[in-house]
Design an enzyme around this catalytic site. Structure first.
Site, PDB file in Angstrom:
ATOM      1  N   THR A   2       0.848  -1.186   0.000  1.00  0.00           N
ATOM      2  CA  THR A   2       0.000   0.000   0.000  1.00  0.00           C
ATOM      3  C   THR A   2       0.883   1.235   0.000  1.00  0.00           C
ATOM      4  O   THR A   2       2.071   1.175   0.320  1.00  0.00           O
ATOM      5  CB  THR A   2      -0.910   0.023   1.232  1.00  0.00           C
ATOM      6  OG1 THR A   2      -0.096   0.182   2.403  1.00  0.00           O
ATOM      7  CG2 THR A   2      -1.714  -1.264   1.348  1.00  0.00           C
TER       8      THR A   2
ATOM      9  N   TRP B  59     -22.733  15.224   8.642  1.00  0.00           N
ATOM     10  CA  TRP B  59     -21.646  14.797   7.786  1.00  0.00           C
ATOM     11  C   TRP B  59     -21.715  15.484   6.427  1.00  0.00           C
ATOM     12  O   TRP B  59     -22.781  15.601   5.829  1.00  0.00           O
ATOM     13  CB  TRP B  59     -21.679  13.287   7.579  1.00  0.00           C
ATOM     14  CG  TRP B  59     -21.490  12.499   8.842  1.00  0.00           C
ATOM     15  CD1 TRP B  59     -22.435  11.826   9.536  1.00  0.00           C
ATOM     16  CD2 TRP B  59     -20.270  12.312   9.565  1.00  0.00           C
ATOM     17  NE1 TRP B  59     -21.892  11.221  10.649  1.00  0.00           N
ATOM     18  CE2 TRP B  59     -20.562  11.502  10.692  1.00  0.00           C
ATOM     19  CE3 TRP B  59     -18.954  12.751   9.379  1.00  0.00           C
ATOM     20  CZ2 TRP B  59     -19.586  11.118  11.612  1.00  0.00           C
ATOM     21  CZ3 TRP B  59     -17.991  12.366  10.302  1.00  0.00           C
ATOM     22  CH2 TRP B  59     -18.308  11.569  11.393  1.00  0.00           C
TER      23      TRP B  59
END
Length: 546
Positions: free
Chosen positions: A185, A445
């Site tokens: 990653t 949000w």
């Protein structure tokens, strides 16, 4: 056991033999800057045998790691097949990692041999003294003298090394569940994490790439493979090509919009795949060169981050190119979803599906998990963190550090993706944000992705990235970093006004910054941690609207 079926071995060696014989005449075109050099699958099969013999001569046995530090080209394709087929493990090194990360992953993986393109050999040479396990470096596509190695490391010429080897190799019967390849990653937090793919997982993933609800690669396709071979194994296309017989166009180091358009015009690919930032650059180039001929290109798969709807419409309406959304990550090999809308839809309804990240294939199971750990319904409205599992999904990281950082990504047999979104009753995924990027403002949000897509719909905007910044009243508020198109003009008031009928009023950003470019990660995604650091250090010139 009530079965009459044989148990065939799903190994990369079997895939190599299939592609080199059944599809032996299929071609790999490697771009040279003015044209292409052509290598057939049969020739790659022979080169793979020579490379396997060469690696044996260098002492590579068992599942030792052979790294590549290479662009997308025929030589890299050869290594993709030869290394795992001989029973070793291919480790793709990311050309764009920070030096200390490159050192970390080479040592962590215990790479024994590195194959490097001559054009990036000087970059590798700087880090080679810090690699503790590398004994040999093989220089491809140029002279071995392009690399200066420290004492104890032997340097070889790809051409000379392979020419001295037999053109046949006795490929071993490798266990399909053994390691075939590994990719790390990009290390957004802590050190990069290693994902090890098995022969079986690559084989099954390749089948999905070829299927109609995947990328649909077939012998009639020619795929322009822009996504790097060091990025999640090039989304599986190098292996899927040997399975399906699709021919490949490899851009090597020529990844700028002008040469990419030249490749399309000259080599006539039908298919391509890359992250959105690549296609944003191509679109800007096409706007300045409207006579460019992209008529061969039927479909482009876009993943890595959300594709702005405005860009999807522009390619469709101006050039007849179908943008297909996909979602995945290094840990998912990477295909997790591909957007193939249901048949028989009206145009508006089809576009509503196309904006999503796509539908789950049969081999990927998914669930949404809420803040309290509860599983949420697939109703297209409930928002939670996406968790997945399946035969090409990682179950753990390779050799975690002593602190165990990274183990929290896996629990109860599920991979916690860190992506936040919704699932519909028929398995279509819509991502609203990364869990670390979502903005919490006044207890509500705000999706940074939704805001970015809305801002990038303005005709003057080339790119826009949104981060949350501290606010004394609302806890966080969005800040929009904008890159304007060359020659275009727009101010924060105009852009905010443009958003008034596209997002809720309370989501309208007050904070705006105009930047020459948005920072990118090593794989071309917006690097929001850099933007946050620039804001914290006062390096962003922010305009705050009242």
């Amino acid at each position: 056991m009530l079965s009459t079926m044989q148990d065939g071995n799903l190994s990369i060696g079997a895939l190599l033999r299939h592609g080199a014989t059944v599809h032996g005449g299929t071609q790999v075109h490697t771009w040279t800057g003015a044209g292409s050099r052509v290598t057939t699958f049969a020739e790659i099969g022979e080169q793979a045998a020579r490379l396997a013999n060469a690696l044996r001569s260098l002492g590579v046995t068992g599942d030792e790691r052979v790294a590549t530090f290479m662009w997308n080209n025929a030589e890299h394709q050869t290594a993709y097949l030869a290394v795992p087929a001989m029973g070793a493990v291919l480790h793709t090194l990311n050309l764009r990692l920070f030096p200390e990360q490159l050192t970390y992953i080479a040592n962590h993986a215990e790479d024994r041999v590195v194959i490097v393109d001559a054009t990036v050999a000087p970059l590798l040479a700087k880090q080679l003294p810090t690699f503790t396990t590398v004994e040999h470096v093989v220089v491809a596509n140029g002279p071995a003298e392009a690399l200066t190695a420290p004492e104890g490391v032997q340097v070889h010429s790809w051409d000379e090394l392979l020419a001295a080897q037999p053109a046949e190799f006795e490929w071993p019967d490798v266990d399909e569940r053994s390691a075939a390849a590994m990719c790390y990653t990009s290390g957004t937090t802590g050190n990069p994490k290693g994902v090890v793919y098995s022969h079986r997982s690559i084989w099954l993933h390749s089948m999905q790439v070829c299927m109609a609800d995947g990328m649909g690669l077939s012998p009639t396709d020619r795929s322009l493979v822009i996504v790097p071979q060091f990025h999640a194994m090039s989304w599986g296309m190098p292996y899927a090509a040997f399975m399906s017989g699709a021919s490949l166009v490899m851009p090597d180091r020529f990844l700028q919009p002008e040469p990419l358009v030249a490749m399309i015009e000259q080599l006539r690919p039908t298919h391509s795949a890359a992250v959105p930032t690549i296609w944003q650059g191509v679109l800007q180039y096409l706007d300045a060169h409207p006579d460019s001929d992209l008529s061969s290109l039927r479909e482009v798969v876009v993943g890595g981050s959300a594709c702005p709807p405005a860009m999807m419409h522009a390619f469709q309406e101006k050039f007849g190119i179908h943008i297909v959304h996909a979602w995945g990550m290094t840990e998912t090999s990477p295909l997790g979803t591909v957007c193939r809308p249901p048949a028989g839809l009206a145009e508006d309804e089809e576009w509503r599906y196309r904006y999503t990240q796509g539908r789950l294939p049969a081999s990927v199971s998914a669930r949404l998990v809420g803040d309290q750990g509860q599983e949420l319904p697939w109703d297209g409205a409930s928002v939670g963190e996406l968790e997945v599992r399946g035969p090409w999904i990682a179950a753990s990281y390779y050799r975690l550090d002593e602190d165990g950082e990274g183990s929290e990504k896996f629990h109860d047999g599920w991979l916690r993706t860190g992506d936040v979104g919704t699932l519909t009753h028929d398995g279509f995924l819509t991502l609203t944000d990364r869990s670390k990027d979502i903005i919490k403002s006044g207890g509500e949000w705000i999706s940074s992705v939704d805001l970015e897509n809305a801002v990038m719909g303005h005709p003057a905007v080339a790119e826009a990235a949104v981060i949350g910044v501290p606010d004394p009243k609302w806890d966080e508020r969005p800040l929009v970093a904008v890159v304007l198109k060359e020659g275009a003009a727009a101010g924060p008031e105009e852009l905010r006004e443009f958003l008034t009928d596209k997002v809720a009023k309370w989501q309208l950003p007050e904070n705006w910054a105009f930047v020459p470019e948005v920072p990118k990660t090593s794989v071309g995604k917006f690097d929001k941690k850099v933007l946050r650091a620039q804001h914290a250090d006062g390096r962003l010139d922010v305009t705050r609207l009242g």
